[in-house]
Each structure stands twice: as C-alpha cells, then as structure tokens.
Design an enzyme around this catalytic site. Structure first.
Site, PDB file in Angstrom:
ATOM      1  N   THR A  12       0.758  -1.017  -0.023  1.00 38.30           N
ATOM      2  CA  THR A  12      -0.234   0.676   0.071  1.00 38.30           C
ATOM      3  C   THR A  12       0.878   1.178   0.009  1.00 38.30           C
ATOM      4  O   THR A  12       0.867   2.252  -0.678  1.00 38.30           O
ATOM      5  CB  THR A  12      -0.957   0.310   1.390  1.00 38.30           C
ATOM      6  OG1 THR A  12      -1.739  -1.251   1.218  1.00 38.30           O
ATOM      7  CG2 THR A  12      -2.189   1.213   0.877  1.00 38.30           C
ATOM      8  N   GLY A 133       0.286   9.206   9.400  1.00 38.75           N
ATOM      9  CA  GLY A 133       0.263   9.670   8.172  1.00 38.75           C
ATOM     10  C   GLY A 133       1.086  11.133   7.599  1.00 38.75           C
ATOM     11  O   GLY A 133       2.196  11.410   7.541  1.00 38.75           O
ATOM     12  N   ILE A 135       0.386  13.869   8.309  1.00 41.01           N
ATOM     13  CA  ILE A 135      -0.007  15.309   9.003  1.00 41.01           C
ATOM     14  C   ILE A 135       1.789  14.543   9.608  1.00 41.01           C
ATOM     15  O   ILE A 135       2.180  14.132  10.076  1.00 41.01           O
ATOM     16  CB  ILE A 135      -0.969  14.791  10.162  1.00 41.01           C
ATOM     17  CG1 ILE A 135      -1.560  14.039   9.859  1.00 41.01           C
ATOM     18  CG2 ILE A 135      -0.626  15.822  10.912  1.00 41.01           C
ATOM     19  CD1 ILE A 135      -2.778  14.277  11.169  1.00 41.01           C
ATOM     20  N   GLY A 186      -9.741  -0.506   3.895  1.00 40.37           N
ATOM     21  CA  GLY A 186      -8.305  -0.445   3.850  1.00 40.37           C
ATOM     22  C   GLY A 186      -7.467   0.272   5.139  1.00 40.37           C
ATOM     23  O   GLY A 186      -6.240   0.533   4.388  1.00 40.37           O
ATOM     24  N   GLU A 189      -5.191  -2.710   9.917  1.00 36.67           N
ATOM     25  CA  GLU A 189      -4.197  -3.728   9.434  1.00 36.67           C
ATOM     26  C   GLU A 189      -4.623  -4.958  10.024  1.00 36.67           C
ATOM     27  O   GLU A 189      -6.127  -5.190   9.988  1.00 36.67           O
ATOM     28  CB  GLU A 189      -3.201  -3.630  11.062  1.00 36.67           C
ATOM     29  CG  GLU A 189      -3.454  -2.708  11.235  1.00 36.67           C
ATOM     30  CD  GLU A 189      -1.837  -1.974  11.007  1.00 36.67           C
ATOM     31  OE1 GLU A 189      -1.216  -2.333  10.256  1.00 36.67           O
ATOM     32  OE2 GLU A 189      -1.246  -0.418  10.600  1.00 36.67           O
ATOM     33  N   ASP A 200      -1.192   0.145  18.298  1.00 32.14           N
ATOM     34  CA  ASP A 200      -0.663   0.545  16.949  1.00 32.14           C
ATOM     35  C   ASP A 200      -0.527   1.938  17.917  1.00 32.14           C
ATOM     36  O   ASP A 200       0.215   3.490  17.620  1.00 32.14           O
ATOM     37  CB  ASP A 200      -1.155   0.547  15.631  1.00 32.14           C
ATOM     38  CG  ASP A 200      -1.294   1.671  14.758  1.00 32.14           C
ATOM     39  OD1 ASP A 200      -0.649   1.497  14.059  1.00 32.14           O
ATOM     40  OD2 ASP A 200      -1.741   2.916  14.616  1.00 32.14           O
ATOM     41  N   LYS A 204       2.313   4.496  18.262  1.00 30.21           N
ATOM     42  CA  LYS A 204       3.019   5.972  17.532  1.00 30.21           C
ATOM     43  C   LYS A 204       2.843   6.719  18.702  1.00 30.21           C
ATOM     44  O   LYS A 204       3.520   8.045  19.113  1.00 30.21           O
ATOM     45  CB  LYS A 204       1.827   6.114  16.780  1.00 30.21           C
ATOM     46  CG  LYS A 204       1.480   5.636  15.499  1.00 30.21           C
ATOM     47  CD  LYS A 204      -0.079   5.811  14.950  1.00 30.21           C
ATOM     48  CE  LYS A 204      -0.258   4.571  13.747  1.00 30.21           C
ATOM     49  NZ  LYS A 204      -1.424   4.856  13.264  1.00 30.21           N
ATOM     50  N   GLY A 301      -3.560   5.234   4.453  1.00 27.42           N
ATOM     51  CA  GLY A 301      -4.087   5.295   3.570  1.00 27.42           C
ATOM     52  C   GLY A 301      -2.967   5.343   2.818  1.00 27.42           C
ATOM     53  O   GLY A 301      -1.911   6.267   3.142  1.00 27.42           O
TER      54      GLY A 301
HETATM   55  N1  HSE Z   1      -4.533   0.732  11.007  1.00 33.48           N
HETATM   56  C1  HSE Z   1      -3.681   2.558  10.883  1.00 33.48           C
HETATM   57  C2  HSE Z   1      -4.932   3.172  11.458  1.00 33.48           C
HETATM   58  C3  HSE Z   1      -2.826   2.297   9.913  1.00 33.48           C
HETATM   59  O1  HSE Z   1      -5.840   2.451  11.118  1.00 33.48           O
HETATM   60  O2  HSE Z   1      -4.768   4.223  11.600  1.00 33.48           O
HETATM   61  C4  HSE Z   1      -1.773   3.636  10.112  1.00 33.48           C
HETATM   62  O3  HSE Z   1      -1.220   3.342  11.022  1.00 33.48           O
END
Ligand code: HSE
Length: 426
Positions: A12, A133, A135, A186, A189, A200, A204, A301
């Site tokens: 991706t 992502g 930002i 999409g 994860e 996740d 971060k 994304g």
């Molecule tokens: N699975 C993560 C989300 C992707 O939904 O934000 C970006 O880390």
C-alpha cells in the site's frame, strides 16, 4: 544531480511512493533542488508490481543487494513489522544508506538501536510517515515547536478506531459492523487487533513521547487500553453528558516523569479533537510558548502516508552533506509515571442487579475511597433483572478508583465488571 531511491516493499505505502515519485516529479525536483530518481524496487510478490510502469527501474527480490550498491542513496523500508524490517534497516544504515521508514512498530521497539546505527553510519533515519501518516507531526515536534516545552499532547492516531467510534456515535452502528467496513476500506491492519486493542496507537504514542521529552520510553511500560470494551450505550450516555468517546494517545511530563498512555477517553463536544471524525487523525499539542496547536489530516491510506515518506526523501536531498540532527535525542532520562497517580474525572458504567440498596452501597464504597460523585443516573430497566448505573465522578486518583471498583465488582449485586473511562477536560 540526482538522489537515487530504492523502495523495499511495494504494498500500500510502497506503491503510493512509486506513484508519487512519478506523478509529482516536477514539484519534487523543484523542492529537492535535484531529481529524485527511483532506481530499485524490492518486492517478493511479483503480482504486486504489475500495476506500475517500472521502466528503467531495477526490480529485485534481494534487499541486501541494495545496500552495497553505489547507485542507491536512500532506502525506503516499507515492509512493516519488526523481523526482516529491523534486519534490513540496520543493514542499510550500517552500509551508509539513508533510510526512510513508515514503520511505527519498528521505531517504538528499537528506536535507540536504530538511532545508534544511523549515527555510526553517518546517515539519516527519517520516519515522518510513522505517526499520523500525512500529517507532518514529526516535523512539527522536532522543528516547528523547538522553542517550546511540550506540556502535553493528545493524539487521535488510529484511523480505524476513530472511524469505528465516529460511526457508532453518529449513525448508531454496531462495533463489529463498522470494523468490517474499516477493513474493507483498507485503513485497518490485518488482523485489526493492533488497531482496536490500542497497540498501533501505543507505537505512535511511544514515538511522540520520545520526541517530546528527548528520553527513552519503554513501549511495554506504556499503559494501553483499546476500544473493544466500548458499547453503543457508552457512546450514547457520553453524548447525553456532552462528550464524545475517542481513542487517545496522551503524552505529558508531570513532576519529571513521562505520563504516556493510550485509552479511550470522554472528550468534551466543544474540544477541537471532538470534531475529528472518521478515519482522520489529529494531534493537539500544548506548547508552553505557542499555547494550543492542532494538526489534522489523514493518518492512514496509500497516498497520505506515501506523501510523508517522499517528503522525508526531499529533506534528505535538501540536506545534502550537511549533518542532520539524530533521529531521536536521548538527552534526558525521565522515568514513566505510574498510571495510578493520574488525577481526573471518570465515567463509570456499572451493571448491577436491580435490587434495593445498590446505590447506597456504591456511593459508600466510592466515598470511602475519597471519590465524589458529580452526576449519576440509571435508566428504567423495563422488567429486565439488571440495570446500568452511569456515574460521572469529580476529580479522583486512578489508584483509588481502581480499588473502589474492585470492591464494587466483588459485591453480589454486580453482574458485570465495572467499566471506567477517563475524561479529558478542555
Ligand atoms: N491501521 C492504522 C490506522 C494505519 O488505522 O490508523 C496507520 O498506522
């Protein structure tokens, strides 16, 4: 002059990088001051490459062959995980290649080791895509807010969780149905446990805490709660009281200790973060000089994440031979704060038998632990033999609250364990 790029992983994000390098070549050359040329793509799945025009690009399945190749300046690690990704990243750094990664898990587990490898290789390790992502929050924390002590940062950092909670809130949909939609779209994860269990976001959160306070932060010691326990009723009751439920990463420095945690929280409807809906991310950062600042955009994304990867390549090209700051500074040695020391308001959901005296006993237990009730209600159970009791507390200490809830849970009248959600104030 040009800077030559190898992409490892054409999934991706890697696919998005390949697209951006081609589609936005003009602006990239202008911004970088030189051409950014994709020279190599390493991908094990040949089918994944069919959608790209890779004329002039060397395709390989051997990532290691890139590291001693003088025609590669920057390696983009876009395979994710902490197995092969760690080995390859370390190998690339040690071989003197700059590395750009979107891999939050890798950084959260191995930030110090990777920093050491980048410093000893005399190269850059950049990771703008790893948090939120598209930002540019890493740049904001490292550069834009460099004149500030960061008092606190609250982040909505997982698009999947924010999407689920938003649709539960605004459309009354059930958790499982919305999760399936997030997977189809999409963002999530595979499997989505890392998203919905909060890990996740914790990766971060660890990166943000390390950056904000220039200190090593042990990922495993961060307190993490996901959103799987949030019910449609919680969302509804919170709204009745003027709050929305969001999964937050909280990063603060309190009395020389880092308070880093991930959990769902009630956010006042009037708070800027309350307006962040669906898969969007946002980070609310309170600097001691700037006051509040807000960063908003798509945190997941293909193109938003790839945009951050490519921006890192541009920065590497611009820096040329000028040494850049290390990926992480670890000049402080702050311990992580015990979550039990947290002081705040709490939303409580009790599920009890509908029998006389429950309110009295609950009130006494809370009172005995120094917890004062700000508001409280129970909906008529309409013949069902159990009731929900919803309580908003005044400011309380978390360790006292946990002790009180353990006592309440131990009572015969408790049908389900009590749930507690923290409340974020303005
Ligand atoms: N699975 C993560 C989300 C992707 O939904 O934000 C970006 O880390």
């Amino acid at each position: 002059m040009s800077i030559r790029v190898a992409v490892i992983g054409a999934g991706t994000v890697g696919g998005g990088v390949i697209d951006i390098l081609r589609k936005n070549k003009d602006i990239l050359t202008a911004n970088a001051g030189q051409d950014i040329v994709l020279t190599h793509v390493c991908e094990l799945n040949e089918d994944a490459l069919k959608e790209f025009d890779l004329s002039g690009v060397t395709v390989t399945q051997d990532a290691s062959s890139l590291f001693n190749n003088p025609e590669v300046d920057v390696v983009c690690e876009l395979i994710g995980g902490v197995g092969a990704a760690k080995t390859l990243t370390l190998e690339a750094l040690k071989a003197g290649k700059h590395v750009v990664t979107a891999n939050k898990m890798l950084l959260a587990y191995h930030g110090p080791e990777l920093t050491e490898a980048a410093l000893s290789g005399g190269v850059e390790l950049r990771y703008e895509a790893a948090v939120a992502g598209g930002i540019p929050i890493i740049k904001a924390l490292r550069e834009g807010l460099a004149a500030n002590h960061i008092e606190h940062a609250y982040g909505i950092l997982n698009g999947t969780c924010n999407y689920i909670l938003s649709r539960m809130t605004y459309e009354g949909l059930a958790f499982d149905d919305v999760l399936k939609q997030a997977m189809d779209l999409g963002f999530a994860e595979t499997p989505p446990d890392l998203d919905i269990e909060g890990h996740d976001t914790a990766h971060k959160c660890q990166i943000m805490a390390s950056l904000c306070y220039a200190s090593k932060v042990d990922l495993e010691s961060i307190s993490v709660e996901g959103i799987t326990g949030i019910t449609g009723e919680d969302v509804e009751y919170a709204r009745e009281m003027g709050y929305l439920i969001k999964l937050l990463a909280v990063v603060r420095l309190v009395d020389g200790e880092i308070d880093a945690r991930v959990h769902p929280a009630l956010v006042p409807e009037t708070h800027l973060l309350a307006s962040v809906r669906n898969e969007f991310n946002a980070i609310y950062v309170q600097g001691d000089m700037t006051d509040a600042t807000l960063y908003y955009g798509k945190g997941a994304g293909r193109l938003p994440t790839a945009s951050a990867v490519v921006a890192d390549i541009v920065d590497i090209a611009r820096a040329g031979d000028t040494p850049s700051p290390p990926p992480f500074h670890y000049r402080n040695d702050y311990p992580l704060r015990d979550p039990g020391l947290l002081e705040g308001r709490y939303y409580l959901r009790l599920t009890t038998k509908d029998v006389p005296g429950v309110f009295g006993i609950v009130g006494k237990i809370l009172g005995d632990h120094g917890i004062s009730i700000a508001s409280c209600f129970q909906k008529d159970p309409h013949g069902v033999d159990r009731v929900r009791v919803i309580i908003m507390t005044h400011e309380s200490r978390e360790s006292s609250l946990r002790a009180a809830l353990a006592e309440i849970d131990a009572h015969d009248f408790s049908v389900e364990p009590a749930a507690a959600l923290r409340v974020i104030e303005e």
